[in-house]
Design an enzyme around this catalytic site. Sequence first.
Site, PDB file in Angstrom:
ATOM      1  N   CYS A   1       0.836  -1.202   0.000  1.00 44.87           N
ATOM      2  CA  CYS A   1       0.000   0.000   0.000  1.00 44.87           C
ATOM      3  C   CYS A   1       0.881   1.266   0.000  1.00 44.87           C
ATOM      4  O   CYS A   1       1.669   1.436  -0.913  1.00 44.87           O
ATOM      5  CB  CYS A   1      -0.969  -0.062   1.171  1.00 44.87           C
TER       6      CYS A   1
ATOM      7  N   HIS B   1      -3.062  -4.766   1.201  1.00 47.28           N
ATOM      8  CA  HIS B   1      -2.543  -4.291   2.492  1.00 47.28           C
ATOM      9  C   HIS B   1      -2.798  -5.338   3.581  1.00 47.28           C
ATOM     10  O   HIS B   1      -3.232  -6.443   3.293  1.00 47.28           O
ATOM     11  CB  HIS B   1      -3.144  -2.933   2.834  1.00 47.28           C
TER      12      HIS B   1
END
Lengths: 269, 464
Positions: free
Chosen positions: A97, A205
């Site tokens: 991310c 993520h």
Amino acid sequence: MSPGDRNSALTIAIVFPDLLGTYGDGGNGIVLARRAAWRGMGVELVQAGSGRPLPSADIYCIGGGEDGPQVRAATSLNEDGTMARAVEQGAVVFGVCAGYQLLGRSFPDSTDRAHDGLGLLDITTRKGTGPRAVGELVATMAPDAPHQAGGAALPRLTGFENHGGVTSVGPSARALARVVRGVGNGGGDGTEGAWSGRVVGTYLHGPVLARNIALADLLLGWAVDPSDSPEPLPPLDDSEETALRTERLRAVERSDRGHVVSRLFRAGR
Amino acid sequence: MTVTPVGPSRNLTARATAAVDAVKVGNWLSRTLGRGSGTVVGGRVGLAIDPTLLASLARGMRVALVTGTNGKTTATRLLVASLACDLVPLASNDTGANMPAGHVAALVASPRAVGAVLEVDESYLGQLIEATAPRVVILLNLSRDQLDRIAEVRMLVDRWRTALGHLGQASDRGEDGTVVVANADDPMVVWAAMAAPCVRWVGAGQVWHDDAVGCPACGGRIEFGSGGAWACDRCELARPERDAWLDDRQLVSADGVRQAVDLELPGRFNRANAAMVALAAPFMLDEDEPGSRPASGRYLDTVLSRMAHVDQVAGRFSSTTWKGWEVRLLLAKNPAGWTAIFDLLDEVGAHDAPVVLSINARTADGLDTSWLWDVPFERLVGRSVVATGDRRLDLAVRLRYAEVAHTVVSDPLAALDRAVEMHAGCDSPRVPSDPSAAPPTLARPRPIEFLGNYTAFADLRRRL
Ligand SMILES: [Zn+2]
């Protein structure tokens, strides 16, 4: 060299958990460390906080975070220089991310001002114009993505994405995977993540390695055996991880079928 | 202490009156059709007819707003208990419907209420302040919760700050000014509350530091010292001077007065909620003007003793019986909440009682289970754990990497059965018990602990 021969412990560093780690991303370091320890390797998991020199490590895990901390982290890592030197010497870097974005050439802050990344991956990120990409993602590995020790291709990636950035992959890096469901890099080419050498980044993520243990073992294998054709690591009982993967992939298929049915239903009215 | 009830000055417009009728009809329909407790549907209908309905209903009422990531339902309940004898009748959204439709429904349900204690979802604080001109706002804490659904912590803290900054105008009305009771130990809360004109700072403690290390004012780093003191390494932001603080089981005022906080509710975090409420309650009554010293002495005694008898909050912390065994029901929705519950488990000791963990990821929970990796499940090592709920496989993998021995059971009631078997000794846990632990006593066995996140908890309660 096989894992048992290593004299020194494997060092896994979670980079700036105080700045980056909004979504449980520290879990990636835990997954790597446990999988090494369960195979009898000496392993040290280091929480490398910001404001101190970055320790040297065999694997660096960088998590996600908000715009301000992301800029601070990139600035500190560039000033510190340890990570770039470690990568030259073969260290493994895994960014997710915001941690993926900052490995690239540049990334935006909340006002869309571009900030310098670490330049360890040839990727460039700008702010997306559409809604945030939030939801389950499934992607098949790109044909030229790294292969598992022993030569088999990595299985599909599964995870959760939550980001507003659009990332383009430049010529010196390779896309990691092709999106089957979800958004990923979001630049219109259907790719997700990027890699170059031993630096790997993804928008998935959280502890993405818990759902993708083959990828976890690939990173671990690189750190344990720096040769070009590393030996496969000893197998572990991965039944719980496999059950989770299977269930998540099925859940996405189920909801995709639901979408198709509702589209047909709407079209029929 | 008594209060002259001024009564709500509800000169409702024709539109508002129509909207109130619609709320009543909606609530009645919803209850009759058995589609919920009738708290949200009617409120939604009413707000659709008259968007200013909340402000009309709240006019002339003494309103307290309670918000924060964790503890707001409990603190709301404790404040109601503190005031129920002095502000009669008192309205409250005690069903947990903490968005404007729920507030409307609560106020319509108590048409003669002179006061209201409203639990407020963190993202609606600004809207509620504007609509209700509250006497008191309690800010408990602010940490990560359901990030795929709600704005991230820093966006939220900026919105709070803006909303509380607007209180400046309200204080010009003299006696109707708003007092903010804020947790001085939480840097996020402090940054937001500093914008308010009148604040009481309570050292209520903070179990979760990870969202607060970045300074909300300047992006510098917050350093936490001993005793919960903290300061930014770059700017002036630091813990403000406290009006009172919680010292284990005592509430200490700045002037040195100590009062025992003894509650039926378990755990330090509930004593922290009580401390915040104790400081807030007097401002809902006439005697304490916003500019005066924080209440101490007799009235605080009264408030604390009224809170002491609260033994459950919407089923949380309550006990039930399953197949002859006591089961305690605990709710935790996010890493800070889970950490606080683990503190509670450690506080009561006894590692021999099985723990059932139930995790869902439905819309109300947030669809992303990444937060499980922020929960220190490692603290359960040595306990007998059963994993259940829609996302039991995510939980199982997390427990595996925390090296917590566990069994996975798909149905939550079957998971309780399993825990009963373990507790009854039909099955010994996979992990050998700690040889240094005290030998089993003949005392009543510890209850089985059931810990669920939001919908997992609600589901189990419905089925019991
Ligand atoms: Zn600062």
